[in-house]
Design a protein around this motif. Structure first.
Motif, PDB file in Angstrom:
ATOM      1  N   GLY A  21      -1.370   2.757  -8.874  1.00  0.00           N
ATOM      2  CA  GLY A  21      -2.042   2.960  -7.721  1.00  0.00           C
ATOM      3  C   GLY A  21      -3.180   1.899  -7.772  1.00  0.00           C
ATOM      4  O   GLY A  21      -3.696   1.321  -6.835  1.00  0.00           O
ATOM      5  N   SER A  22      -4.024   2.206  -8.872  1.00  0.00           N
ATOM      6  CA  SER A  22      -5.366   1.178  -9.140  1.00  0.00           C
ATOM      7  C   SER A  22      -4.885  -0.381  -9.106  1.00  0.00           C
ATOM      8  O   SER A  22      -5.569  -1.091  -8.714  1.00  0.00           O
ATOM      9  CB  SER A  22      -6.136   1.777 -10.301  1.00  0.00           C
ATOM     10  N   GLY A  71       2.297   1.490  -3.472  1.00  0.00           N
ATOM     11  CA  GLY A  71       1.161   2.105  -4.445  1.00  0.00           C
ATOM     12  C   GLY A  71       0.631   3.735  -4.204  1.00  0.00           C
ATOM     13  O   GLY A  71       0.469   4.476  -5.069  1.00  0.00           O
ATOM     14  N   THR A 103      -2.504  -1.548  -7.708  1.00  0.00           N
ATOM     15  CA  THR A 103      -2.180  -2.020  -6.275  1.00  0.00           C
ATOM     16  C   THR A 103      -3.352  -2.485  -5.589  1.00  0.00           C
ATOM     17  O   THR A 103      -3.359  -3.266  -4.861  1.00  0.00           O
ATOM     18  CB  THR A 103      -1.171  -1.154  -5.861  1.00  0.00           C
ATOM     19  N   ILE A 104      -4.292  -1.372  -5.605  1.00  0.00           N
ATOM     20  CA  ILE A 104      -5.618  -1.685  -4.983  1.00  0.00           C
ATOM     21  C   ILE A 104      -6.252  -2.927  -5.409  1.00  0.00           C
ATOM     22  O   ILE A 104      -6.527  -3.755  -4.606  1.00  0.00           O
ATOM     23  CB  ILE A 104      -6.212  -0.474  -5.004  1.00  0.00           C
ATOM     24  N   HIS A 123      -7.178  -6.041  -2.957  1.00  0.00           N
ATOM     25  CA  HIS A 123      -8.385  -6.609  -2.812  1.00  0.00           C
ATOM     26  C   HIS A 123      -8.840  -7.860  -3.260  1.00  0.00           C
ATOM     27  O   HIS A 123      -9.395  -8.727  -2.631  1.00  0.00           O
ATOM     28  CB  HIS A 123      -9.291  -5.544  -3.814  1.00  0.00           C
ATOM     29  N   MET A 169       0.847  -1.228   0.052  1.00  0.00           N
ATOM     30  CA  MET A 169      -0.081   0.372   0.196  1.00  0.00           C
ATOM     31  C   MET A 169       0.837   1.324  -0.187  1.00  0.00           C
ATOM     32  O   MET A 169       0.618   2.306  -0.627  1.00  0.00           O
ATOM     33  CB  MET A 169      -0.917   0.040   1.170  1.00  0.00           C
ATOM     34  N   VAL A 179     -14.001  -2.834  -7.111  1.00  0.00           N
ATOM     35  CA  VAL A 179     -12.971  -1.790  -7.238  1.00  0.00           C
ATOM     36  C   VAL A 179     -13.254  -1.488  -8.741  1.00  0.00           C
ATOM     37  O   VAL A 179     -12.662  -1.819  -9.554  1.00  0.00           O
ATOM     38  CB  VAL A 179     -11.574  -2.358  -6.889  1.00  0.00           C
TER      39      VAL A 179
END
Length: 78
Positions: A50-51, A32, A53-54, A58, A29, A74
């Motif tokens: 970033g997206s 990211g 990584t999320i 998830h 996190m 997401v």
């Protein structure tokens, strides 16, 4: 001692396992987040980091819980 073991046990992990998983998630996190900060200044850099990584974190959590109904929640891009 219960404070250190109750939550890890609720997700099927020992304290040590949970420490490792949580630490790895936290570092990912941070990575990211740093990429998203750089992207804010340099829009051509880290456009999807970033997206991605999320989404990856998830998906990993959902797979661990075997809760496939939440896999596509997401829906945004940073």
């Amino acid at each position: 001692m219960k404070l250190f073991t109750q939550h890890p046990a609720s997700v099927g992990e020992s304290y040590g396992e949970h420490f490792g998983v949580a630490t790895r998630f936290g570092l990912r996190m941070i990575g990211g987040g740093l990429a998203a900060l750089v992207h804010g200044v340099l829009p051509f850099a880290f456009q999807t980091t970033g997206s991605r990584t999320i989404a990856a974190l998830h998906a990993e959590m959902v797979a661990k819980r075997a809760d496939t109904a939440q896999v596509n929640t997401v829906e945004f891009v940073i």
